[in-house]
Enzyme design. Structure first.
Site, PDB file in Angstrom:
ATOM      1  N   GLY A 241      74.277 -67.432  88.004  1.00  0.00           N
ATOM      2  CA  GLY A 241      72.978 -67.033  87.455  1.00  0.00           C
ATOM      3  C   GLY A 241      73.259 -66.223  86.206  1.00  0.00           C
ATOM      4  O   GLY A 241      74.282 -66.419  85.551  1.00  0.00           O
TER       5      GLY A 241
ATOM      6  N   LYS B  65      64.814 -47.966  73.349  1.00  0.00           N
ATOM      7  CA  LYS B  65      66.275 -48.075  73.470  1.00  0.00           C
ATOM      8  C   LYS B  65      66.974 -47.149  72.476  1.00  0.00           C
ATOM      9  O   LYS B  65      67.897 -46.421  72.829  1.00  0.00           O
ATOM     10  CB  LYS B  65      66.708 -49.522  73.145  1.00  0.00           C
TER      11      LYS B  65
ATOM     12  N   ALA C  63      83.393 -70.281  96.109  1.00  0.00           N
ATOM     13  CA  ALA C  63      82.165 -70.974  96.505  1.00  0.00           C
ATOM     14  C   ALA C  63      81.098 -69.938  96.856  1.00  0.00           C
ATOM     15  O   ALA C  63      81.414 -68.827  97.274  1.00  0.00           O
ATOM     16  CB  ALA C  63      82.449 -71.875  97.703  1.00  0.00           C
ATOM     17  N   GLY C  64      79.843 -70.297  96.681  1.00  0.00           N
ATOM     18  CA  GLY C  64      78.770 -69.355  96.996  1.00  0.00           C
ATOM     19  C   GLY C  64      77.410 -69.928  96.651  1.00  0.00           C
ATOM     20  O   GLY C  64      77.227 -71.149  96.620  1.00  0.00           O
TER      21      GLY C  64
ATOM     22  N   LEU D 190      82.700 -61.704  76.441  1.00  0.00           N
ATOM     23  CA  LEU D 190      82.740 -60.642  77.457  1.00  0.00           C
ATOM     24  C   LEU D 190      81.879 -61.016  78.664  1.00  0.00           C
ATOM     25  O   LEU D 190      80.956 -61.816  78.563  1.00  0.00           O
ATOM     26  CB  LEU D 190      82.256 -59.318  76.863  1.00  0.00           C
ATOM     27  N   ARG D 191      82.220 -60.416  79.797  1.00  0.00           N
ATOM     28  CA  ARG D 191      81.445 -60.628  81.020  1.00  0.00           C
ATOM     29  C   ARG D 191      80.749 -59.323  81.374  1.00  0.00           C
ATOM     30  O   ARG D 191      81.390 -58.259  81.326  1.00  0.00           O
ATOM     31  CB  ARG D 191      82.374 -60.999  82.190  1.00  0.00           C
TER      32      ARG D 191
ATOM     33  N   CYS E 175      73.570 -65.899  80.782  1.00  0.00           N
ATOM     34  CA  CYS E 175      74.354 -66.817  79.947  1.00  0.00           C
ATOM     35  C   CYS E 175      74.492 -68.229  80.509  1.00  0.00           C
ATOM     36  O   CYS E 175      74.048 -69.181  79.871  1.00  0.00           O
ATOM     37  CB  CYS E 175      75.723 -66.213  79.685  1.00  0.00           C
TER      38      CYS E 175
ATOM     39  N   PHE F 129      87.341 -68.597  89.044  1.00  0.00           N
ATOM     40  CA  PHE F 129      86.091 -69.359  89.088  1.00  0.00           C
ATOM     41  C   PHE F 129      86.105 -70.454  90.144  1.00  0.00           C
ATOM     42  O   PHE F 129      85.536 -71.520  89.958  1.00  0.00           O
ATOM     43  CB  PHE F 129      85.765 -69.934  87.689  1.00  0.00           C
ATOM     44  N   LEU F 130      86.807 -70.168  91.237  1.00  0.00           N
ATOM     45  CA  LEU F 130      86.831 -71.132  92.334  1.00  0.00           C
ATOM     46  C   LEU F 130      86.293 -70.492  93.615  1.00  0.00           C
ATOM     47  O   LEU F 130      86.759 -70.788  94.705  1.00  0.00           O
ATOM     48  CB  LEU F 130      88.246 -71.658  92.555  1.00  0.00           C
TER      49      LEU F 130
HETATM   50  P1  NAD Z   1      69.868 -58.493  75.298  1.00  0.00           P
HETATM   51  O1  NAD Z   1      68.516 -59.036  75.565  1.00  0.00           O
HETATM   52  O2  NAD Z   1      70.478 -57.531  76.267  1.00  0.00           O
HETATM   53  O3  NAD Z   1      69.900 -57.810  73.861  1.00  0.00           O
HETATM   54  C1  NAD Z   1      69.292 -58.327  72.711  1.00  0.00           C
HETATM   55  C2  NAD Z   1      68.752 -57.152  71.898  1.00  0.00           C
HETATM   56  O4  NAD Z   1      68.285 -57.629  70.629  1.00  0.00           O
HETATM   57  C3  NAD Z   1      67.533 -56.481  72.554  1.00  0.00           C
HETATM   58  O5  NAD Z   1      67.817 -55.090  72.731  1.00  0.00           O
HETATM   59  C4  NAD Z   1      66.407 -56.697  71.572  1.00  0.00           C
HETATM   60  O6  NAD Z   1      65.490 -55.619  71.518  1.00  0.00           O
HETATM   61  C5  NAD Z   1      67.173 -56.850  70.261  1.00  0.00           C
HETATM   62  N1  NAD Z   1      66.423 -57.499  69.188  1.00  0.00           N
HETATM   63  C6  NAD Z   1      65.705 -58.643  69.236  1.00  0.00           C
HETATM   64  N2  NAD Z   1      65.160 -58.891  68.021  1.00  0.00           N
HETATM   65  C7  NAD Z   1      65.547 -57.906  67.204  1.00  0.00           C
HETATM   66  C8  NAD Z   1      65.322 -57.606  65.831  1.00  0.00           C
HETATM   67  N3  NAD Z   1      64.553 -58.395  65.061  1.00  0.00           N
HETATM   68  N4  NAD Z   1      65.861 -56.499  65.296  1.00  0.00           N
HETATM   69  C9  NAD Z   1      66.641 -55.694  66.064  1.00  0.00           C
HETATM   70  N5  NAD Z   1      66.908 -55.926  67.373  1.00  0.00           N
HETATM   71  C10 NAD Z   1      66.367 -57.006  67.930  1.00  0.00           C
HETATM   72  O7  NAD Z   1      70.810 -59.763  75.138  1.00  0.00           O
HETATM   73  P2  NAD Z   1      72.400 -59.859  75.389  1.00  0.00           P
HETATM   74  O8  NAD Z   1      72.665 -60.114  76.818  1.00  0.00           O
HETATM   75  O9  NAD Z   1      73.076 -58.716  74.718  1.00  0.00           O
HETATM   76  O10 NAD Z   1      72.716 -61.214  74.603  1.00  0.00           O
HETATM   77  C11 NAD Z   1      72.712 -61.276  73.191  1.00  0.00           C
HETATM   78  C12 NAD Z   1      73.366 -62.573  72.751  1.00  0.00           C
HETATM   79  O11 NAD Z   1      74.743 -62.581  73.151  1.00  0.00           O
HETATM   80  C13 NAD Z   1      72.746 -63.833  73.347  1.00  0.00           C
HETATM   81  O12 NAD Z   1      72.820 -64.858  72.419  1.00  0.00           O
HETATM   82  C14 NAD Z   1      73.647 -64.121  74.524  1.00  0.00           C
HETATM   83  O13 NAD Z   1      73.647 -65.492  74.873  1.00  0.00           O
HETATM   84  C15 NAD Z   1      75.005 -63.736  73.965  1.00  0.00           C
HETATM   85  N6  NAD Z   1      75.988 -63.369  74.970  1.00  0.00           N
HETATM   86  C16 NAD Z   1      75.609 -62.616  76.053  1.00  0.00           C
HETATM   87  C17 NAD Z   1      76.568 -62.244  76.994  1.00  0.00           C
HETATM   88  C18 NAD Z   1      76.182 -61.443  78.206  1.00  0.00           C
HETATM   89  O14 NAD Z   1      76.994 -61.359  79.131  1.00  0.00           O
HETATM   90  N7  NAD Z   1      75.001 -60.856  78.250  1.00  0.00           N
HETATM   91  C19 NAD Z   1      77.925 -62.627  76.818  1.00  0.00           C
HETATM   92  C20 NAD Z   1      78.270 -63.353  75.685  1.00  0.00           C
HETATM   93  C21 NAD Z   1      77.290 -63.718  74.774  1.00  0.00           C
END
Ligand code: NAD
Length: 431
Positions: free
Chosen positions: A257, A35, A252-253, A153-154, A260, A249-250
């Protein structure tokens, strides 16, 4: 301000790039070498509209850089956001070992005051463990504060959501940390809610659980609509006009998934359980969500009878439009069920096919919706991508073996589909 963001996934990369966009100097850290090397070459490892542009802009203007070294980032920033994953364990609890590992490394690397901010979604009281971990490994006794700044964020509109949020929630326990975080977010001009740390953590789980509940609610209403021969779209329009309910958020479907809602809902049930409360309401939300996928497959079977050797076309694989994210996508369960029944699946998704190949290796991937339609005895719509809404349906019908469409996202109007000669089933649209 000099900031770092640890974890460069959907949330971390968006956070880092957006914070750079609003004028901060940001170091993004990830332990995934691939990455980081892609990002250093200006390539984005995920699909998220608008993200590539602001990552490139930040890097070009010298405000955004990438590294695999937490120590280097900690030394060169005063605020460190933790945005690593908190994936679900088998039990439904979130795996917080990534957060712990990062907290330990931060503690070991600090040599002056830092604010460490939980951006990842974590259970209430995690902040206490983050503090304890940093204290244990911060041998020099450097002062620090822990804060919570949950992310709302979404995926699919992450950049816009970050730059124009409904609210920014800051949970902290010192005036100093509060002032620093307010300063960071000042350029956004957003509504800011200041709370204590634990409340901010809880807000995130409560918000996601509420949104999931809204989806399951309208899906349960959709089941009633089918039984009563009523169109759920009219019902949701009617209830959504009430300001206390709101129109969002209304839809239906086939249910929610993604990375989150499913895991955050399970986590919230577990958090409640550990605190001594049986959150039955949320268990029901999950049950309805699972049921929507089963009902969808049943609809397909009711139309096709046996599925063995039947050619079924699938439009949309990602858990929602405008993302390449396949994590916990409803398409996975639905397609696996159809495969178990012997169906042959050919699918298309505008962005998620590379990721889908890892979780659904045995299906045929097509290059367009029309290729998917070719010879299909039924077409399923599993993600509401914009491009599906403007399909040439006459051409689709000519290409299909049988003109049957089962629409899990209600993107078409039943009357129009009937007029075009399709046998069409949506979710909750009556018959
Ligand atoms: P993701 O899996 O896309 O990203 C997590 C990143 O952390 C990965 O790139 C991974 O390699 C890295 N990582 C893990 N351990 C590490 C370490 N020790 N050092 C450095 N990097 C490390 O996950 P995401 O979707 O970005 O979600 C991250 C958090 O945010 C989660 O807790 C999730 O619930 C929350 N969140 C996600 C969303 C969403 O829409 N995806 C929205 C709000 C909150």
């Amino acid at each position: 301000m000099k900031l770092s963001v640890i974890g460069t996934g959907y949330v971390g990369l968006t956070t880092g790039a957006c914070l750079a966009k609003i004028g901060h100097e940001v170091i993004c850290v990830d332990n995934d070498l691939r990455k980081i090397s892609l990002l250093k070459e200006g390539k984005i490892p995920i699909y998220e509209p608008g993200l590539e542009e602001i990552v490139k802009e930040g890097a070009r203007e010298g405000r955004l850089s990438f590294t695999t070294e937490i120590a280097e980032a900690v030394k060169n920033s005063s605020v460190i956001f933790i945005a690593v994953g908190t994936p679900p364990k088998e039990t439904g609890e979130p795996d917080l070992s990534y957060v712990e590992n990062v907290a330990r490394e931060i503690g070991e690397s600090m040599d002056d005051y830092k604010v460490i901010v939980e951006k990842s979604t974590v259970p209430v009281k995690t902040g206490k463990w983050v503090r304890t971990t940093i204290e244990r490994y911060n041998k020099k006794g450097v002062p620090f504060d822990v804060a919570s700044n949950p992310e709302f964020l979404r995926e699919g509109s992450a950049v816009n959501d970050f730059l124009h949020p409904d609210r920014v929630v800051i949970g902290c326990e010192s005036e100093k940390a509060k002032e620093i975080l307010l300063e960071i977010y000042k350029p956004l001009n957003a509504k800011v809610l200041i709370t204590d740390l634990a409340s901010a953590e809880l807000i995130k789980h409560a918000a996601n659980a509420f949104l999931a509940m809204k989806i399951s609610f309208i899906n349960a209403v959709a089941i009633i609509c089918e039984l009563a021969n009523v169109d759920v779209k009219e019902v949701s329009a009617g209830i959504g006009l009430d300001k206390r309910i709101g129109p969002h958020f209304l839809n239906a479907g086939i249910g929610y998934g993604g990375f989150c809602f499913p895991k955050d809902l399970d986590a919230f049930v577990k958090i409640a359980e550990e605190l001594g409360y049986d959150f039955q309401l949320l268990k029901e939300v999950k049950k309805i969500n699972d049921e929507m996928r089963e009902r969808f497959v049943k609809k397909v079977k009711d139309l096709l009878w046996n599925l063995k050797e039947k050619k079924i076309g699938v439009l949309g694989l990602a858990f929602k439009p405008n993302t390449d994210d396949m994590r916990f996508a409803p398409a996975i369960d639905i397609i696996n069920h159809l495969i178990r029944e012997g169906a042959r699946i050919q699918a298309y998704d505008p962005r998620a096919m590379e990721n889908a190949k890892r979780v659904l290796p045995s299906i045929t991937y097509c290059q367009s919706p029309y290729e998917v339609s070719k010879g299909a005895e039924c077409l399923l719509i599993l993600t509401e991508w914009e491009e599906f809404k403007s399909l040439d349906l006459k051409r689709v019908k000519e290409l299909m073996k049988l003109p049957i469409i089962v629409d899990g996202r209600n993107i078409f109007e039943p009357a129009k589909m009937k007029e075009l000669g399709f046998i069409y089933r949506g979710v909750g649209r009556g018959y």
